[in-house]
Scaffold this motif. Sequence first.
Motif, mmCIF file in Angstrom:
data_model
loop_
_atom_site.group_PDB
_atom_site.id
_atom_site.type_symbol
_atom_site.label_atom_id
_atom_site.label_comp_id
_atom_site.label_asym_id
_atom_site.label_seq_id
_atom_site.Cartn_x
_atom_site.Cartn_y
_atom_site.Cartn_z
ATOM 1 N N MET A 121 0.829 -1.201 0.000
ATOM 2 C CA MET A 121 0.000 0.000 0.000
ATOM 3 C C MET A 121 0.861 1.247 0.000
ATOM 4 O O MET A 121 0.509 2.262 -0.583
ATOM 5 C CB MET A 121 -0.882 0.003 1.235
ATOM 6 C CG MET A 121 -2.186 -0.721 1.017
ATOM 7 S SD MET A 121 -3.399 -0.198 2.227
ATOM 8 C CE MET A 121 -4.693 -1.348 1.826
ATOM 9 N N THR A 122 2.012 1.135 0.674
ATOM 10 C CA THR A 122 2.911 2.288 0.719
ATOM 11 C C THR A 122 3.365 2.651 -0.687
ATOM 12 O O THR A 122 3.462 3.830 -1.035
ATOM 13 C CB THR A 122 4.148 1.943 1.571
ATOM 14 O OG1 THR A 122 3.727 1.110 2.640
ATOM 15 C CG2 THR A 122 4.813 3.170 2.094
ATOM 16 N N ASP A 123 3.631 1.634 -1.503
ATOM 17 C CA ASP A 123 4.055 1.894 -2.880
ATOM 18 C C ASP A 123 2.944 2.588 -3.661
ATOM 19 O O ASP A 123 3.189 3.534 -4.409
ATOM 20 C CB ASP A 123 4.427 0.578 -3.585
ATOM 21 C CG ASP A 123 5.586 -0.130 -2.896
ATOM 22 O OD1 ASP A 123 6.474 0.583 -2.389
ATOM 23 O OD2 ASP A 123 5.580 -1.366 -2.861
ATOM 24 N N VAL A 124 1.733 2.112 -3.453
ATOM 25 C CA VAL A 124 0.595 2.717 -4.150
ATOM 26 C C VAL A 124 0.468 4.184 -3.740
ATOM 27 O O VAL A 124 0.305 5.076 -4.575
ATOM 28 C CB VAL A 124 -0.721 1.970 -3.834
ATOM 29 C CG1 VAL A 124 -1.894 2.654 -4.531
ATOM 30 C CG2 VAL A 124 -0.617 0.512 -4.257
ATOM 31 N N ALA A 125 0.603 4.418 -2.426
ATOM 32 C CA ALA A 125 0.457 5.779 -1.910
ATOM 33 C C ALA A 125 1.516 6.686 -2.521
ATOM 34 O O ALA A 125 1.234 7.808 -2.936
ATOM 35 C CB ALA A 125 0.564 5.769 -0.383
ATOM 36 N N ARG A 126 2.732 6.182 -2.599
ATOM 37 C CA ARG A 126 3.817 7.004 -3.132
ATOM 38 C C ARG A 126 3.546 7.355 -4.587
ATOM 39 O O ARG A 126 3.674 8.482 -5.012
ATOM 40 C CB ARG A 126 5.134 6.238 -2.998
ATOM 41 C CG ARG A 126 6.347 7.142 -2.941
ATOM 42 C CD ARG A 126 7.616 6.344 -2.721
ATOM 43 N NE ARG A 126 7.628 5.621 -1.459
ATOM 44 C CZ ARG A 126 8.050 4.368 -1.318
ATOM 45 N NH1 ARG A 126 8.486 3.691 -2.363
ATOM 46 N NH2 ARG A 126 8.037 3.786 -0.145
ATOM 47 N N LEU A 127 3.113 6.348 -5.343
ATOM 48 C CA LEU A 127 2.885 6.548 -6.776
ATOM 49 C C LEU A 127 1.722 7.506 -7.013
ATOM 50 O O LEU A 127 1.762 8.364 -7.886
ATOM 51 C CB LEU A 127 2.614 5.193 -7.436
ATOM 52 C CG LEU A 127 2.660 5.157 -8.953
ATOM 53 C CD1 LEU A 127 4.038 5.590 -9.448
ATOM 54 C CD2 LEU A 127 2.348 3.750 -9.447
ATOM 55 N N ALA A 128 0.672 7.386 -6.184
ATOM 56 C CA ALA A 128 -0.507 8.218 -6.384
ATOM 57 C C ALA A 128 -0.324 9.589 -5.741
ATOM 58 O O ALA A 128 -1.113 10.498 -5.963
ATOM 59 C CB ALA A 128 -1.737 7.517 -5.809
ATOM 60 N N GLY A 129 0.689 9.724 -4.934
ATOM 61 C CA GLY A 129 0.938 10.985 -4.257
ATOM 62 C C GLY A 129 -0.102 11.293 -3.193
ATOM 63 O O GLY A 129 -0.485 12.450 -2.987
ATOM 64 N N VAL A 130 -0.595 10.264 -2.530
ATOM 65 C CA VAL A 130 -1.582 10.471 -1.455
ATOM 66 C C VAL A 130 -1.112 9.711 -0.221
ATOM 67 O O VAL A 130 -0.139 8.957 -0.282
ATOM 68 C CB VAL A 130 -2.988 9.969 -1.869
ATOM 69 C CG1 VAL A 130 -3.470 10.705 -3.108
ATOM 70 C CG2 VAL A 130 -2.961 8.463 -2.116
ATOM 71 N N SER A 131 -1.799 9.912 0.893
ATOM 72 C CA SER A 131 -1.398 9.230 2.116
ATOM 73 C C SER A 131 -1.799 7.767 2.049
ATOM 74 O O SER A 131 -2.683 7.376 1.283
ATOM 75 C CB SER A 131 -2.058 9.875 3.326
ATOM 76 O OG SER A 131 -3.427 9.534 3.325
ATOM 77 N N GLN A 132 -1.136 6.983 2.887
ATOM 78 C CA GLN A 132 -1.437 5.561 2.881
ATOM 79 C C GLN A 132 -2.858 5.311 3.355
ATOM 80 O O GLN A 132 -3.522 4.376 2.913
ATOM 81 C CB GLN A 132 -0.435 4.820 3.753
ATOM 82 C CG GLN A 132 -0.465 3.334 3.488
ATOM 83 C CD GLN A 132 0.424 2.580 4.451
ATOM 84 O OE1 GLN A 132 1.527 3.009 4.730
ATOM 85 N NE2 GLN A 132 -0.070 1.472 4.956
#
Lengths: 333, 361
Positions: free
Chosen positions: B21-32
């Motif tokens: 999920m952290t990777d997704v958050a980083r890519l989307a530029g949003v919080s986890q």
Amino acid sequence: MSDIANRLGVSQATVSLVLNNAPGTRISKETRARVLAVAEELGYQKTRFPQRNGQVIGMLIDGVTTSKHVASLLEGVRDEAAANGFVVAVIQTMGMPETELAALDYLMARPLAGIIYASLIMRAVKPPERLREIPTVLLNCHAAKEPYSSVIPGDFAGGFAATSLLLEAGHRRIGMMTGETWIEASRERLRGYSEALAAHDIAVDDSLVVSRFSSAIPFARGREGANRLLDLPNPPTAVFCFQDRTAAGAYEAAYSRGLKVPDDLSIVGFDNEDFSASLRPPLTTLTLPHDEMARWAVQRLLEQPDAPNAASNAKRLKIECPVVSRQSVAAPK
Amino acid sequence: MAKDAQSSHSNARWRHGKPTMTDVARLAGVSQSSVSLVLNDLSGTRISPDTRLRVIEAARQIGYKVPSMRGNAATGRERDVIAYFLDDISTNVQTSMVLEGARDYAFEQGYVLAVYVTRSNGESESAAIAAIKRDRSVIGIVYASGFLRRVALPAALDLPVVLLNCYDDLRQHVSIQPNYISGMFNATEHLIQLGHQRIGFINGEPWMDTAADRLKGYRQALATADFVFDPRLVRDGDWLPSSGYQHTRDLLAHKNPPTAILCGNDQMAFGVLEAARDAGLKVPEDLSVMGYDNQDLSRFSRPPLSTLAMPNLELGQRAVEALIDIAVHGKQPRALTIKIEGPLVPRASTASVRAMRRMIA
């Protein structure tokens, strides 16, 4: 086990036979009882290592000859492997390509965690191509163009440290007796010697470096080289020897001339062989870090990089040779 | 499972396991937490449709699948708890980061973490173990310590155990640890590559394993670069800024002072920066300074501190991963001791010797 052996004054093999309950041995009941009692007293616990998926670590080594150093390479690999639940299959190849391939055929037909490719004498090697198929670490050898991690002793820094030790004791004319010139460690230690002198603004005096000898036997070389150095019109006050056995020869040359070590001649060896502590006076020397190298090699092998043997993952490590200060070095007269 | 995504090119970056999920958050530029809310389709949240789309797109791109897809309701799976033993939760910030890494990964795999903080107290541990034994949903135990040390495991743990940031003498269990040896090797190598030849080293308390390992890494890097180890350049600090300050004054008084000072942690490096300032030295023009552990504050020091990050989240993740492998899949990891490296974080407090000279000139 060595604690128990030392306490009882019996060999470690005896302790091992008793504690492992080895059949068919001729150990007296009395000894057996003593070993067991001390084991209990010292809280010795037999280590049970879980076996790892039936895999073994293969170790190829060119030879094992009489050098005691190879023992610490083999034992370091064995111990670190055991601590991770692996046994080690060692095959001697004499460094011959056909034998190496036969050994790999044999090992690779089995569940194999990887290969430690080792050399008795530190040198550049050209390992068989087939090793690329399997995680491999080079031990006590190196291959600049190959994708393998490798670990060797810091011979340059060792030569530098040995020479610095003599410089710091106040010596300015320091001789060096090298090993055979094809030996990379000898060239590296000589380089360390030269750089240490340079760091003290002392030019290398070629007459103080002895690298050609009439004998191949280290003890005889040491005696011959030391005699040649001491015959110089302006002889050195200290000498750094490529190995402890050469240093022992230098001791003899000094004593036969009525010179005292270290009062008249300071001597530093290399290798920290067993006898070096028993020389009179005990020899100041450096230790080859074979145990640490061997353990590092196994750890590196088991680290399971994403792409085993990718050149970008290769680490080329040197491990320092620590100085063992004893009594063969003093200030010059 | 996310197997199908493994082949996709964009997934190549997630080499150390599945995307999180952290990777997704980083890519989307949003919080986890936004990611979690979107992907778990939680009702009653106020997430804009735009954010929702970004998250879903990012998840698709890297092949992240919500773990609840194979959750308990569907399978009726009952064993879904991981017991996490911890000696002390307030030792340092890293402890909670490691815990977070474990929790996130467990959650993604459909497990919850039950945390027992025991202070390594025998009674407290026994009580926790009794509780775990009554609970048949527990698959195994992650036994964690706030700092790397040898532990004596409580007896009669008949569940699979993975040690985290600690090890036991008998080496019966897998142990996940930060690699302080290669960490300090990399930090020292960084300074050597910048051309430094005399590198001061202010280490932590010498009785601690982590300090001994750091010293080993420093010495290995020196030997590899053909440098002779000089004990006069090494000091035993106590992890606090004041010892960094004191030892720096001492090192700088040397007749041939170091051009760089490396510390066992960031705190001591802050003390080095202060001592340099008080001595009228500029960092990095006159002295390069390097920390270790990448604390939050290290970005804000003057100048921002070059350091080495601790692989905190990965430590937690790898421990849970190993435990699930052993307890659920019956799969043993390759090695019993798994040491994890953290990345180098070069900032502005280190410079090449040549650049230092240029700046001075």
